[in-house]
Design a protein around this motif. Structure first.
Motif, short mmCIF file in Angstrom:
data_model
loop_
_atom_site.label_atom_id
_atom_site.label_comp_id
_atom_site.label_asym_id
_atom_site.label_seq_id
_atom_site.Cartn_x
_atom_site.Cartn_y
_atom_site.Cartn_z
N ASP A 38 83.07 59.16 90.26
CA ASP A 38 82.34 59.93 91.33
C ASP A 38 83.23 60.70 92.22
OD1 ASP A 38 80.81 60.55 93.59
OD2 ASP A 38 80.31 58.54 94.37
N ASN A 39 83.31 62.04 92.16
CA ASN A 39 84.66 62.53 92.76
C ASN A 39 84.25 62.82 94.37
OD1 ASN A 39 85.36 65.10 90.06
ND2 ASN A 39 85.75 62.84 90.55
N SER A 40 83.18 62.34 94.71
CA SER A 40 82.75 62.52 96.08
C SER A 40 83.55 61.53 96.99
CB SER A 40 81.16 62.66 96.63
OG SER A 40 80.78 61.55 96.15
N ASN A 41 83.79 60.37 96.09
CA ASN A 41 84.35 59.22 96.70
C ASN A 41 85.96 59.31 96.92
OD1 ASN A 41 85.30 56.66 97.38
ND2 ASN A 41 84.59 55.56 95.40
N MET A 42 86.37 59.93 97.89
CA MET A 42 87.83 60.03 98.06
C MET A 42 88.67 59.55 99.39
SD MET A 42 87.39 64.09 98.87
CE MET A 42 86.95 64.67 97.51
N MET A 43 89.70 58.98 99.03
CA MET A 43 90.23 58.43 100.36
C MET A 43 92.11 58.41 100.28
SD MET A 43 89.68 54.67 99.32
CE MET A 43 90.08 54.00 97.49
N PHE A 44 92.37 58.71 101.52
CA PHE A 44 93.75 58.57 101.71
C PHE A 44 94.07 56.97 102.27
CE2 PHE A 44 93.60 62.99 102.37
CZ PHE A 44 94.68 63.33 101.72
N CYS A 45 94.95 56.46 101.58
CA CYS A 45 95.39 54.96 101.74
C CYS A 45 96.58 54.62 102.14
CB CYS A 45 95.12 54.00 100.64
SG CYS A 45 93.23 54.17 100.12
N VAL A 55 93.19 55.06 105.48
CA VAL A 55 93.75 55.52 106.77
C VAL A 55 92.43 55.74 107.87
CG1 VAL A 55 94.89 57.49 107.92
CG2 VAL A 55 95.74 56.30 105.39
N THR A 56 92.61 55.47 109.04
CA THR A 56 91.68 55.57 109.84
C THR A 56 91.98 56.58 110.89
OG1 THR A 56 91.95 53.71 111.00
CG2 THR A 56 90.37 53.49 109.36
N LYS A 59 94.23 61.96 113.42
CA LYS A 59 95.50 63.14 113.49
C LYS A 59 96.49 62.77 112.08
CE LYS A 59 95.93 64.50 117.94
NZ LYS A 59 94.97 65.73 117.54
N LEU A 60 96.42 61.65 111.77
CA LEU A 60 97.45 61.18 110.56
C LEU A 60 96.85 61.64 109.28
CD1 LEU A 60 99.78 59.75 109.19
CD2 LEU A 60 98.33 57.55 109.37
N LEU A 61 95.32 61.61 109.47
CA LEU A 61 94.51 62.19 108.21
C LEU A 61 94.87 63.71 108.20
CD1 LEU A 61 91.26 60.59 108.22
CD2 LEU A 61 92.90 60.36 106.42
N GLU A 62 94.77 64.47 109.02
CA GLU A 62 95.14 65.93 109.03
C GLU A 62 96.39 66.31 108.59
OE1 GLU A 62 91.99 67.09 112.57
OE2 GLU A 62 94.13 67.46 113.04
N GLN A 63 97.52 65.45 108.88
CA GLN A 63 98.76 65.52 108.54
C GLN A 63 98.86 65.28 106.97
OE1 GLN A 63 100.95 66.87 110.57
NE2 GLN A 63 102.64 66.80 109.01
N LEU A 64 98.31 64.42 106.62
CA LEU A 64 98.36 63.86 105.30
C LEU A 64 97.61 64.85 104.25
CD1 LEU A 64 97.72 59.90 105.51
CD2 LEU A 64 99.99 61.12 105.17
N VAL A 65 96.65 65.42 104.73
CA VAL A 65 95.91 66.53 103.99
C VAL A 65 96.95 67.59 103.77
CG1 VAL A 65 94.22 68.16 104.05
CG2 VAL A 65 93.59 66.15 104.60
N ILE B 61 86.28 61.45 104.25
CA ILE B 61 87.43 60.67 103.91
C ILE B 61 87.17 59.30 103.87
CG2 ILE B 61 89.94 60.36 103.76
CD1 ILE B 61 90.04 63.16 104.61
N TYR B 62 86.46 58.68 104.86
CA TYR B 62 86.29 57.29 105.11
C TYR B 62 85.00 57.09 105.61
CZ TYR B 62 87.89 57.37 109.85
OH TYR B 62 88.32 57.66 111.00
#
Lengths: 75, 294
Positions: A38-45, A55-56, A59-65, B61-62
């Motif tokens: 299910d490619n719609s299920n994506m996450m940064f951990c 990751v919640t 700002k960190l998410l934007e940087q990680l992208v 993302i989450y």
């Protein structure tokens, strides 16, 4: 532990995810994962020993992208 | 707030700008109040969009706060079936990253807030793909990316101008290659694009080995090519005249910014005129007082 792009991780939600990017940032390790079926299920951990914590921080998410994109492009 | 609502909001504000300008021309006393109201509305839009961006990232993302997972197994030796699914997933994942980054560069160049990307992404429904192989897999990727291009770049196109489109090329850098690759498989002329892309890629490879000093220029040319393919692909995918959109670059945002600038200048001039008047009156009054005391 080194998680290369394409490595498959089976997590305790019984789903298989593949590693799109493994990022070292501020002395921490992060993984960008997508569920294979299910490619719609994506996450940064964040990698914490043998656990992954999503990751919640926005700002960190934007940087990680941005970092993950650079990582994928440098292959 | 959806795109339609934003449009309506902007139209409303544009009308207010017109009214304010008219009042300023007539030196109407209520102009400053209306200006304050207008600024308040702009600030409200900004706040709303920022909130929407947060919501969009949560959706993308989450969506359930912090979650913890235990890693049960790590596998790098996978069978052919799984390999197809993994390849497709990697391309989709890289595509989302490339488009998100590209879109982010694009909005910065257009002088817009990054939140608009999230606003668009929020309306985008990512397809839940099933593992498959061969043509089926390629078609699924193409559909997935076309969906992304149409949803995210469709509404974004109206903000493109010829000037900033050319400027993007310089900023593309490494994003260019992956974006170009994705664009060529998502366009209608995929076969033709792919041959040309492969040829350019080979040229770049040869250049790396034989003329390393020219690699930077080659990369730039490659990025420009990728960008061109991407624009063409967007044009094909979206099915409307991208060139016309680029040429007709009058956007509500641009108009809004322009009229805001003009109005601000007029306001400053009015304020200056009124200050000058006040100063003159004070000076005259002082002179009269001094004259009387002398």
């Amino acid at each position: 532990m080194l998680f290369e792009i394409g490595t498959v991780l089976e997590l305790d939600d019984q789903k298989n995810y593949t590693v799109i990017s493994h990022i070292n940032y501020n002395s921490k390790q992060y993984l960008y994962l997508i569920d294979i079926s299910d490619n719609s299920n994506m996450m940064f951990c964040e990698l914490q020993n043998d656990e992954l914590v999503t990751v919640t921080d926005l700002k960190l998410l934007e940087q990680l992208v941005l970092l993950a994109n650079k990582d994928v492009n440098s292959l | 707030m959806g795109n339609k609502e934003i449009e309506e909001y902007l139209n409303k504000i544009n009308k207010q700008v017109d009214i304010t300008n008219e009042l300023l021309e007539k030196n109407d006393k209520t102009a400053n109040d209306r200006m304050a109201n207008f600024n308040q509305q702009l600030s409200h839009i900004n706040d709303t969009l920022t909130w929407q961006r947060d919501a969009a990232l949560r959706t993308m993302i989450y969506d359930a706060g912090e979650r913890r997972f235990k890693i049960q197994k790590v596998r790098s030796d996978i069978d052919a079936n799984a390999r197809n699914a993994v390849t497709k997933t990697i391309i989709c994942g890289a595509g989302v990253l490339a488009f998100t980054t590209f879109a982010s560069i694009a909005v910065q160049k257009m002088g817009l807030d990054n939140s608009i990307i999230a606003e668009l992404q929020q309306n985008h429904e990512l397809m839940a793909n099933q593992p498959m192989s061969g043509d089926g897999m390629i078609n699924t990727i193409v559909e997935y990316l076309q969906n992304y291009v149409t949803t995210v770049f469709g509404p974004l196109n109206k903000y493109l101008t010829l000037e900033n489109a050319q400027d993007f090329v310089n900023e593309l850098g490494p994003v260019g290659s992956i974006a170009g690759l994705i664009a060529l498989i998502s366009g209608k002329s995929a076969g033709k694009n792919f041959n040309e892309w492969a040829k350019k890629n080979r040229e770049l490879e040869v250049m790396r080995e034989t003329m390393p000093q020219d690699v930077a220029a080659g990369k730039k040319a490659f990025a420009e090519f990728s960008f061109k393919v991407m624009l063409e692909s967007m044009h094909n995918s979206i099915g409307k005249g991208l060139e016309d959109i680029i040429k007709n670059c009058a956007t509500s945002f641009k108009e809004l910014k322009e009229s805001f600038k003009t109005k601000n200048n007029k306001n400053k001039l009015n304020m200056m005129a009124s200050k000058m008047k006040e100063l003159n009156q004070t000076e005259i009054a002082e002179e009269n007082t001094n004259g009387r005391s002398r």
